[in-house]
Scaffold this active site. Structure first.
Site, short mmCIF file in Angstrom:
data_model
loop_
_atom_site.label_atom_id
_atom_site.label_comp_id
_atom_site.label_asym_id
_atom_site.label_seq_id
_atom_site.Cartn_x
_atom_site.Cartn_y
_atom_site.Cartn_z
N SER A 147 51.19 17.17 30.60
CA SER A 147 51.29 15.87 30.01
C SER A 147 51.68 14.67 30.45
CB SER A 147 50.97 16.00 28.52
OG SER A 147 51.50 14.58 28.25
N TYR A 160 58.24 17.18 22.59
CA TYR A 160 56.38 17.90 23.14
C TYR A 160 57.03 17.43 24.24
CZ TYR A 160 52.35 17.09 24.17
OH TYR A 160 51.27 17.23 25.36
#
Length: 255
Positions: A147, A160
C-alpha cells in the site's frame, strides 16, 4: 497463446476488488488461477464463473486467514484442486493480496484489532509464502500487494500502514533469498482504488470523488484493473529483470 499459458497462479483474497481483477487478468493471459477467499464463497464463485465465461481456467478455494490452521487448510485445498483442473501439481505465480484495513488512529487502536491486523496482513502472508515455496517452481513469481500508506502518513490507519511496511521489507529480503532460484519477488503499492471496500464513502459521493482524485497527479481515482495490469506484468517473463521492488501504483499520489 497468452503470456502465462501453462502457468498456475494463486491469488489470495481473489474474490473481490483488486484480487478479482488480478485473477481475471492472469486468467486472460492463459494461467490456471486458484481464487482464494475467506468467507464470501458466492463472490469467489462469481469470479471463477466470469473467468470461465471469458474462456479462462480457474477454481476457488476457501481458508479464513488469521485463524488456526489457515495456511495448512489453504495449501491442502490447493494441492487437491490443482490436480483436478491443471497441468499437474506445482505453482508458478503467488499473489499475496488478502488483507484487512480497519480505520483507527493510534489512541483508538485496541490490542485485539492490532493483533488481528498483523495476523492477517503479515503472519498469514509470511507463512502462506513459506509453505508455498516448496510448491513454487524455479523461475516463478511472487507479487505482494502492499500500500502507498507505507510511504504516505495517514494517521487514521496507522496500524494497517505498519503491516504494509512489513510487507515491503519482506518483499525486498525474500527477493535476495530466492534470487538463486530465478524467482522474482516484488510488491505493488496501490493508492485509493474504487473497490467494494471503499464504496461506502467513495461511490455516489461527488465530494469524496473529488477529494480522492486530488491525491493523484493523473486526476482520477484508481480502478482495480490499474493495479491488476501491473501485477500481470510482474508475473510475466517481461519482468524477468525486476525483483525486490515496491512498485508505486497510485497514479502519482503525493508526489
Amino acid at each position: 497463446m497468452g503470456a502465462l499459458t501453462g502457468k498456475v497462479a494463486l491469488v489470495t483474497g481473489g474474490s473481490r476488488g483488486i484480487g478479482r481483477a488480478t485473477a481475471e487478468r492472469l486468467a486472460s493471459e492463459g494461467a490456471l488461477v486458484a481464487v482464494h477467499h475467506g468467507r464470501n464463497t458466492g463472490a469467489a464463485e462469481e469470479t471463477v464463473n466470469a473467468i470461465r465465461a471469458a474462456g479462462g481456467s480457474a477454481f476457488s478455494l476457501r481458508a479464513e486467514l488469521g485463524t488456526a490452521g489457515d495456511v495448512e487448510t489453504l495449501w491442502a485445498e490447493f494441492d487437491r484442486l490443482v490436480l483436478e483442473h491443471g497441468p499437474g501439481a506445482g505453482l508458478d505465480i503467488l499473489v499475496n493480496n488478502a488483507g484487512i484495513s480497519p480505520r483507527a488512529e493510534v489512541e483508538e487502536t485496541t490490542r485485539e484489532a492490532f493483533d488481528e491486523l498483523f495476523e492477517v496482513n503479515v503472519r498469514a502472508l509470511f507463512f502462506v509464502t513459506q509453505q508455498g515455496l516448496k510448491r513454487l517452481r524455479d523461475g516463478g513469481r511472487i507479487v505482494n500487494v502492499s500500500s502507498a500508506t507505507s510511504r504516505i502518513a495517514l494517521p487514521d490507519i496507522i496500524a494497517y500502514s505498519m503491516t504494509k511496511g512489513a510487507v515491503d521489507t519482506f518483499t525486498r529480503t525474500l527477493a535476495k533469498t530466492l534470487g538463486e532460484r530465478g524467482v522474482t519477488v516484488n510488491a505493488v503499492a496501490p493508492g485509493i482504488i474504487d473497490t467494494d471496500l471503499n464504496a461506502p464513502w467513495l461511490r455516489g459521493n461527488p465530494d469524496a470523488q473529488q477529494y480522492a482524485s486530488g491525491f493523484s497527479a493523473l486526476g482520477r481515482v484508481g480502478l482495480p484493473d490499474d493495479v491488476a495490469d501491473i501485477v500481470a506484468f510482474l508475473a510475466s517473463d517481461a519482468a524477468r529483470w525486476v525483483t525486490g521492488q515496491v512498485i508505486d501504483a497510485t497514479g502519482g499520489s503525493h508526489l
